[in-house]
Design a protein around this motif. Structure first.
Motif, PDB file in Angstrom:
ATOM      1  N   ARG A 138     -11.157  -0.761  -0.070  1.00  0.00           N
ATOM      2  CA  ARG A 138     -10.468  -1.808   0.711  1.00  0.00           C
ATOM      3  C   ARG A 138     -10.517  -1.075   2.102  1.00  0.00           C
ATOM      4  O   ARG A 138     -10.354  -1.787   2.966  1.00  0.00           O
TER       5      ARG A 138
ATOM      6  N   LEU B 278      -5.614   0.896   6.453  1.00  0.00           N
ATOM      7  CA  LEU B 278      -5.478   0.303   4.988  1.00  0.00           C
ATOM      8  C   LEU B 278      -5.036  -1.423   5.896  1.00  0.00           C
ATOM      9  O   LEU B 278      -4.750  -1.936   4.621  1.00  0.00           O
TER      10      LEU B 278
ATOM     11  N   TRP C 171       0.740  -0.754  -0.026  1.00  0.00           N
ATOM     12  CA  TRP C 171       0.086  -0.017   0.462  1.00  0.00           C
ATOM     13  C   TRP C 171       0.848   1.105   0.055  1.00  0.00           C
ATOM     14  O   TRP C 171       0.714   2.525  -0.761  1.00  0.00           O
TER      15      TRP C 171
END
Ligand SMILES: N[C@@H](CCC(=O)N[C@@H](CS)C(=O)NCC(=O)O)C(=O)O
Length: 220
Positions: A148, A155, A99
């Protein structure tokens, strides 16, 4: 004793280590480089980072560039702050890095294109088009983060970590330039949570105070 310094331009992606250093309660020297005034092109800064970019983390006089590398080092140096998952949890760690890398390698260049279209195209019309296409692409890309974040606050883990801070920075720049958070409800909620976070507020106050304490920029 380890001595740390961060070169940072107010509002730039060097806000990511700025906020993470605050989360780690690290003792470090904040050195402001004002990109809008061209200070990143000045010979003194070029000697620190020949790439002419922030962030730069200096440790005991030696420079480290690239956000992903800086964040990885900080996470290792300040393990108690949980800036990334524990590397012993190999999969969780790699997912968080994924990420973070997406932010630094996919989203950050889009922000650059939106803010500096003159680097890509000549003429007002062409630049306006580059900017508009960049905003549209950023808006589309952020849908991934929105998916997400459906049903989860952060995250990569149960608390905010480096990838969340990267997303926070991208959304800050995106909303300044036309990204519509109404179409990204989970990203909007994530952004609002971090905007109110005491650590984030403290980091942004430090940024503002450091910038305000500087003399007006010299012309380069
Ligand atoms: N790949 C670098 C990119 C750093 C970067 O582009 N920083 C911008 C600020 S967000 C910068 O210093 N721009 C100045 C310039 O390109 O002239 C990283 O991830 O650290």
């Amino acid at each position: 004793m380890t001595e740390l310094a961060l070169y940072h331009s107010p509002g730039a992606c060097s806000r990511v280590p700025l906020i993470l250093l605050a989360k780690a309660q690290a003792d470090y020297d904040l050195r402001i480089v004002r990109i809008p005034a061209g200070e990143h092109r000045a010979p003194a800064f070029q000697q620190v980072n020949a790439k002419g970019k922030v962030p730069v983390l200096v440790r005991n006089g030696e420079a480290l560039t690239e956000n992903v590398a800086i964040v990885s080092f900080l996470a290792q140096q300040f393990q108690q702050a949980r800036l990334l998952p524990n590397p012993l949890d190999g999969w969780g760690y790699a997912q968080a890095l994924s990420w973070l890398a997406w932010g630094a390698t996919t989203l950050q260049p889009l922000v650059g294109r939106i803010r500096s279209p003159q680097r890509i195209a000549e003429g007002e019309q062409a630049q306006a088009s580059v900017k508009a296409m960049g905003v549209a692409e950023l808006q589309r890309s952020l849908q991934l983060a929105d998916q997400r974040l459906a049903g989860r606050p952060w995250l990569a883990a149960d608390d905010w970590m480096a990838p969340d801070v990267y997303l926070f920075w991208v959304v800050t720049r995106g909303t300044e330039n036309g990204v519509d958070l109404a179409k990204l409800p989970n990203v909007a909620a994530h952004f609002a949570r971090l905007q109110q976070d005491a650590v984030v507020l403290r980091a942004l106050e430090r940024e503002a105070a450091a910038a305000a304490a500087l003399p007006p920029p010299a012309s380069h």
